[in-house]
Design an enzyme around this catalytic site. Structure first.
Site, PDB file in Angstrom:
ATOM      1  N   HIS A  58       1.082  -1.335   0.039  1.00  0.00           N
ATOM      2  CA  HIS A  58      -0.021  -0.069   0.030  1.00  0.00           C
ATOM      3  C   HIS A  58       0.835   1.222  -0.014  1.00  0.00           C
ATOM      4  O   HIS A  58       1.831   1.172   0.213  1.00  0.00           O
ATOM      5  CB  HIS A  58      -0.968  -0.175   1.269  1.00  0.00           C
ATOM      6  N   GLU A  60       0.901   3.976   1.942  1.00  0.00           N
ATOM      7  CA  GLU A  60       1.471   4.287   3.382  1.00  0.00           C
ATOM      8  C   GLU A  60       2.808   3.367   3.402  1.00  0.00           C
ATOM      9  O   GLU A  60       3.738   3.838   4.299  1.00  0.00           O
ATOM     10  CB  GLU A  60       0.413   4.023   4.444  1.00  0.00           C
ATOM     11  N   CYS A  83      -6.264   1.716   5.801  1.00  0.00           N
ATOM     12  CA  CYS A  83      -7.328   0.660   6.112  1.00  0.00           C
ATOM     13  C   CYS A  83      -6.877   0.222   7.622  1.00  0.00           C
ATOM     14  O   CYS A  83      -5.971   0.536   8.199  1.00  0.00           O
ATOM     15  CB  CYS A  83      -6.808  -0.693   4.962  1.00  0.00           C
ATOM     16  N   GLY A 273     -19.728  -1.089 -29.982  1.00  0.00           N
ATOM     17  CA  GLY A 273     -20.336  -0.197 -30.912  1.00  0.00           C
ATOM     18  C   GLY A 273     -21.246   0.768 -30.411  1.00  0.00           C
ATOM     19  O   GLY A 273     -21.806   0.969 -29.227  1.00  0.00           O
TER      20      GLY A 273
END
Length: 337
Positions: A58, A60, A83, A273
């Site tokens: 991560h 950090e 986290c 498309g």
């Protein structure tokens, strides 16, 4: 914003730096968010990082590794709440606390149920001053794929369309037609590099045999995973997408996107498309509409860009947020209101 101390111009400068670092990881972090982090001590940068390829380490962790002992007493600027859950690695909130930072400034709270304020709570419990909400609008735009998947259960959807002055995408049905120029094409390849998946309809595969890769020098490895909307078994085995292992998916846009969200895709680029583009627009599943207008006319025999839906009507639910002149073409970015 919960403020431990007044936010300064320096705070904005360092958060802007963290945001720019996070953008380096767009499209490369698997199911994880593309986070940026900088660590500053006495006005000097001592550590920086962004989410690495595949989602780990991560941001950090990378910044703390660079800062080492200089992280003690420093301020960490992180684009998303650190986290708070145990996965393949320990919580980043714990890592910041153990490193001894004195203040953490974040842009947005992580809506992941495993975090959702818990990261900030860990930091506050450790006596670390926390400010959140700095440059939140910019961070939400950069982290939109992850945030949308966490809150809506699907990836962020970017629709890209290149049209002629008279609203056509091809000179005729089944004809491969170059609409935009070299500069615009390069910009599209950069956009592909920032997405996890790319979606086209079976008709586009049969007519154009597209490759849908990123062909910018040095970024070839960042080509998005290809998906084809249609009936399984109809994808020609000799097609370029079959050679790339493209998966054929059936169902309405909502069902396809829910499936891709469960697989952890954060950002999906829809490249056509005409019928596929219209289906996604009418389903209300398009978050960003990237429209490239080229100064050419293809005439009445040309293929309507949105299968009969006027482009200007399709743009009504969107607002213009950016424009770029690319050679003779004009690229406009519209975001859902």
């Amino acid at each position: 914003m919960t403020t431990a101390r007044p936010v300064t111009a320096d705070d904005e400068r360092w958060m802007d730096y963290a945001l720019r670092l996070g953008r380096r990881a767009l499209g490369t972090t698997a199911e994880n968010p593309n986070v940026g982090c900088v660590i500053v001590s006495d006005g000097r940068l001592v550590g920086l990082g962004w989410t690495q390829t595949g989602g780990r380490p991560h941001a950090e962790t990378e910044a703390l590794r660079m800062a080492g002992e200089k992280a003690r007493g420093a301020t960490a600027y992180v684009t998303l709440e650190p986290c708070a859950h145990h996965g393949r690695t320990g919580p980043c909130a714990d890592a910041l606390a153990e490193a001894g930072v004195s203040r953490v400034v974040t842009a947005v709270t992580d809506p992941d149920p495993r975090v959702a304020g818990s990261g900030h709570a860990i930091l506050s419990a450790a006596g670390i001053a926390c400010d959140t909400g700095l440059m939140a609008a910019e961070a939400r735009r950069d982290l939109a794929g992850f945030l949308i998947r966490m809150t809506r259960g699907r990836p962020q959807v970017i629709l890209k369309l290149a049209v002629s002055e008279d609203g056509k995408i091809a000179a005729g049905h089944g004809e491969r037609t170059a609409i935009s120029g070299t500069e615009a094409n390069a910009r599209v390849h950069l956009l592909r590099a920032q997405c996890n998946g790319i979606v086209v309809g079976m008709g586009t595969v049969l007519a154009d045999d597209p490759e849908l890769t990123c062909r910018l020098p040095g970024l070839e490895h960042r080509s998005p995973t290809p998906f084809v909307l249609g009936v399984p078994g109809r994808l020609p085995m000799q097609s370029r997408l079959a050679q790339r292992g493209a998966e054929v998916m059936g169902g309405a846009p909502e069902d396809v996107l829910a499936d891709l969200g469960r697989r952890g895709l954060n950002v999906v680029l829809v490249e056509g498309g005409a019928r596929v583009a219209r289906q996604f627009l009418e389903s209300g599943q398009v978050d960003v509409f990237v429209l490239i207008r080229a100064p050419v006319r293809l005439g009445e025999q040309g293929v309507d860009a949105l299968a009969g839906l006027p482009v200007e009507r399709a743009l009504l639910p969107f607002m213009l947020t950016a424009q770029e002149t690319l050679g003779h073409d004009l690229l406009s970015v519209y975001e859902a209101r």
